[in-house]
Scaffold this active site. Structure first.
Site, PDB file in Angstrom:
ATOM      1  CG  ASP A   1      64.175  51.543  30.132  1.00  0.00           C
ATOM      2  OD1 ASP A   1      63.862  50.353  29.907  1.00  0.00           O
ATOM      3  OD2 ASP A   1      63.380  52.370  30.620  1.00  0.00           O
TER       4      ASP A   1
ATOM      5  CG  ASP B   1      57.543  49.029  32.463  1.00  0.00           C
ATOM      6  OD1 ASP B   1      57.335  50.063  31.824  1.00  0.00           O
ATOM      7  OD2 ASP B   1      58.681  48.518  32.597  1.00  0.00           O
TER       8      ASP B   1
END
Length: 389
Positions: free
Chosen positions: A159, A214
């Site tokens: 990430d 996202d």
């Protein structure tokens, strides 16, 4: 999940592979995309449904469900733990799993997942901390890569939280080279939300890269992400894929037509198919959608072409994806608020005269059509076709 089409080179010549990986890393080109993820990765990830509520029990039960549901049989193979499995580093700076949630440790969990014929994935962050404030991998890239390899990890998602001041192209290359020296083939998923256009440098760095922020279990958010992928098709291919984020199918906030749009669009995009629902309690409708072999075949086609938009008018769009047998997959999408007709002109597919059509959701041959085909498409829905001559 040990599907030979992804890892045959490693199984046949492991010693040569390790040497090749090390040599590639030494030369600054440790990309493994020519060996791994020859088709878009398929599996499951914990985040969309469970967030930080991950545990050894959840992962074991999910692996069991991946097999019993028939998902493994149609190609799903990775069981991926997202954030919150790690809590600290020890005196030697080794990453430490949460001993309450994962009492047997990650190695034992990987062994269990492997015993099911599946593969285990794990999560870290390129910055100082993960998105949930657990230890990140900054300045620990090689140490963490070797730890994951020793545990038997097959896939790692990295990430981009708490990475202020860092250059993603530089940081992800460090992780690429670390994985190349780890001594085990590990799929490398870059998750930096499209920062600095990862599709431009991703093919030489990882096996897949997030192109957007996202996703959420919401039709508007899903469709904005999915339909914005047009134009990125030239960067994708065997071993390296654009990633518009994980699937929300079955999480409950979209209806059947909207989830069909989600699944259809992702397969036309040759996107990774990582289910994000609770596999242990799927409805028959959700299971049928996630295990539709004809739709999955479009995503997993060995040509590795990403589809693109060939026509649009108002809320209507037509997308097409060339397939290895010379046929084409086509999605007729209605983004409007009422049922509308969509006409596919065969000339837009460079098909002259007639073609045979098959509806992939209805599992129904539509026969041979000449020049064009018109379908009534419900709002937020899709008609997905295979077109051949």
């Amino acid at each position: 999940m040990k599907t030979s089409r992804h890892v045959l080179t490693f199984l046949v010549m492991p010693a040569l592979l390790v040497f090749t990986m090390h040599a590639a890393a030494q030369s600054g080109g440790g990309n493994l995309s020519t060996q791994l993820a020859r088709t878009p990765p398929m599996g499951w990830n914990s985040w969309n449904k469970f967030g930080c509520k991950v545990s050894e029990q959840l992962i074991r039960e999910t692996a069991d469900a991946l097999v019993s549901s028939g998902m493994k049989a149609v190609g799903y193979q990775y069981v991926n733990i997202d954030d919150c499995w790690q809590v600290s580093r020890d005196a030697h700076e080794n990453i430490v799993p949460d001993q309450i949630k994962f009492p047997s440790g990650i190695k034992a969990l990987a062994d269990y997942v492997h015993s099911k014929g599946l593969k285990l994935g794990i999560y870290t962050d390129a910055g100082t901390l993960t998105c949930e404030k657990r230890p990140g991998s900054l300045n620990h890239e090689l140490q963490d890569a070797k730890t994951y390899a020793a545990w038997g990890v097959d896939y790692v998602k990295v990430d981009w939280c708490n990475a202020e001041g860092l250059d993603p192209e530089v940081q992800y290359a460090k992780f690429r080279d670390a994985l190349a020296q780890a001594g085990r083939p590990i799929v490398f998923s870059i998750c930096n939300w499209g920062v600095k256009a990862p599709w431009r440098w991703g093919p030489s760095t990882g096996n897949l890269w997030r192109t957007t922020g996202d996703i959420s279990d919401d039709y508007d958010r899903m469709s904005v992400i999915g339909f914005s992928q047009n134009g990125l098709e030239k960067f994708a291919g065997p071993g390296h894929w654009n990633d518009p984020d994980m699937l929300e199918v079955g999480n409950g906030k979209m209806n059947r037509d909207e989830y069909r749009t989600h699944m259809s669009l992702w397969t036309l995009l040759a996107a990774p198919l990582l289910a994000g629902n609770d596999l242990r309690s799927m409805t028959p409708e959700t299971k049928d959608m996630l295990t539709n072999a004809e739709v999955i075949a479009i995503d997993q086609d060995v040509k590795g072409a990403q589809g693109h938009r060939i026509w649009d008018e108002g809320p209507l769009e037509i997308w097409a994806k060339p397939l290895s047998d010379g046929s084409q997959a086509v999605g007729l999408f209605n983004r409007g608020e009422s049922e509308l007709k969509i006409t596919l002109d065969l000339k837009s597919l460079n098909v002259a005269g007639s073609a045979k059509l098959r509806d992939l959701w209805q599992h129904n041959d539509l026969g041979t059509v000449r020049d064009s085909y018109t379908a009534e498409v419900p709002k937020h829905s899709v008609v997905m076709l295979r077109v051949s001559q």
